[in-house]
Design an enzyme around this catalytic site. Sequence first.
Site, short mmCIF file in Angstrom:
data_model
loop_
_atom_site.label_atom_id
_atom_site.label_comp_id
_atom_site.label_asym_id
_atom_site.label_seq_id
_atom_site.Cartn_x
_atom_site.Cartn_y
_atom_site.Cartn_z
N GLU A 137 34.22 -2.17 4.21
CA GLU A 137 34.45 -2.89 6.05
C GLU A 137 34.53 -4.25 6.18
O GLU A 137 34.74 -4.58 6.83
CB GLU A 137 32.73 -2.66 6.04
CG GLU A 137 33.14 -0.84 6.26
CD GLU A 137 31.56 -0.20 6.52
OE1 GLU A 137 30.74 -1.25 7.80
OE2 GLU A 137 31.34 0.54 6.14
N HIS A 185 36.33 -6.56 4.67
CA HIS A 185 37.80 -6.66 4.91
C HIS A 185 38.78 -6.09 5.96
O HIS A 185 39.31 -6.26 6.41
CB HIS A 185 38.52 -6.45 3.57
CG HIS A 185 38.05 -7.19 2.41
ND1 HIS A 185 37.01 -6.37 1.05
CD2 HIS A 185 38.18 -7.99 1.71
CE1 HIS A 185 36.75 -7.11 0.18
NE2 HIS A 185 37.60 -8.77 0.42
N GLN A 230 40.68 -19.37 -9.84
CA GLN A 230 39.36 -19.50 -9.63
C GLN A 230 38.02 -19.05 -10.42
O GLN A 230 36.86 -19.04 -9.65
CB GLN A 230 39.21 -19.23 -7.69
CG GLN A 230 39.51 -17.46 -7.56
CD GLN A 230 39.74 -16.98 -6.29
OE1 GLN A 230 40.63 -17.09 -6.09
NE2 GLN A 230 38.22 -17.25 -5.86
N GLY A 241 36.19 -14.78 5.65
CA GLY A 241 35.16 -14.55 6.08
C GLY A 241 34.25 -15.73 6.43
O GLY A 241 33.84 -16.36 5.78
N GLN A 242 34.02 -15.49 7.55
CA GLN A 242 31.91 -16.43 7.25
C GLN A 242 31.60 -16.36 6.65
O GLN A 242 30.57 -17.29 6.17
CB GLN A 242 31.50 -15.99 8.62
CG GLN A 242 30.24 -16.96 8.83
CD GLN A 242 30.91 -18.41 8.80
OE1 GLN A 242 31.81 -19.06 9.16
NE2 GLN A 242 29.13 -18.91 8.79
N SER A 287 32.07 -7.37 -2.43
CA SER A 287 32.94 -6.81 -3.62
C SER A 287 31.89 -7.19 -4.86
O SER A 287 32.18 -5.01 -5.52
CB SER A 287 34.55 -6.99 -4.20
OG SER A 287 34.99 -7.68 -3.47
O1 PAF Z 1 37.78 -14.35 -0.78
C1 PAF Z 1 38.57 -14.38 -1.75
O2 PAF Z 1 38.17 -13.27 -1.60
C2 PAF Z 1 39.49 -15.38 -3.12
O3 PAF Z 1 38.50 -16.28 -2.79
C3 PAF Z 1 40.87 -15.82 -1.77
C4 PAF Z 1 40.86 -16.56 -0.29
C5 PAF Z 1 41.68 -14.74 -1.59
C6 PAF Z 1 41.65 -16.51 -2.71
O4 PAF Z 1 41.94 -15.73 -4.22
#
Ligand code: PAF
Length: 280
Positions: free
Chosen positions: A35, A37, A61, A147-148, A186
């Site tokens: 939700e 997203h 990352q 998102g914040q 997630s």
């Molecule tokens: O917030 C995320 O899901 C990730 O850090 C993003 C911004 C998609 C970059 O991979």
Amino acid sequence: MQVIRSINEMQSTSISNRSKGRLIGLVPTMGALHEGHASLIKTSLDKADLTVVSIYVNPTQFAPSEDFTEYPRNLEADQALCEENGVDILFLPENEDVYPSSYSTYVEEELVSKGLCGVSRPNHFRGVTTICTQLFNIVRPDVAVFGQKDAQQCAVLRKMINDLHMPIELAISPTIREEDGLAKSSRNQYLTQEQRKDAGLIYKALMEGKTLSDNGVRSVDRAIAEVTHTLSQSRRLRIIYAAIVDKNLMQPVKEIVPGECLIAVACWLDQVRLIDNIEL
Ligand code: PAF
């Protein structure tokens, strides 16, 4: 909803839409959509004529010790959520196109990214700024929505966009929470029922800090002591950091200035890393 996997096709589709005067909104994601997203998608639909959601679990990352391999992937459900929420284009770039074996270019923000999560995840934001720069160059969005909940990520990206004069509006959507206040994420999928109960303490702790601030307390130490005391009620929770920082540059502050600061927390709940924050 159109599904595009090719970077060239995504780029030419964006260029053609821009030439017709359509505003493009981009919601970058790593999938496992929820939700939270859906609310980012709604922000994009409100601001732009064409909404693109990208799903790409970005390896750069994640540190080698982190959950890249286990990160939840469920394309079918993600596709359905995008369709139900009115997304125009789902962009699913392929790994070998994003980072071909010859890849050697990274984008690094060197101030905002260094504290908080940057301490325990030293290359994390370099991965985020690099993939977002790629996505911005491919999708050419007028507005990009984040998102914040990921306040530091938002601040790092805002700094990158400003420093590099990227012609993109950054839109930040409020954190969507479960009934007990746990921020939707997630990674919540990893939690067992028992862990899930303790996860609610994170929001409780943040709210206690905020209540002190609302009641006129300006001492950072006092507010952080309250937050850590509440978090320590669970044996399962190990604090990575609990800090009050200025909301733009994420630097520690000497005293609380309402409207300028946020409390940011990261903890391990057993083996699951959770983050959250609240504006003061
Ligand atoms: O917030 C995320 O899901 C990730 O850090 C993003 C911004 C998609 C970059 O991979």
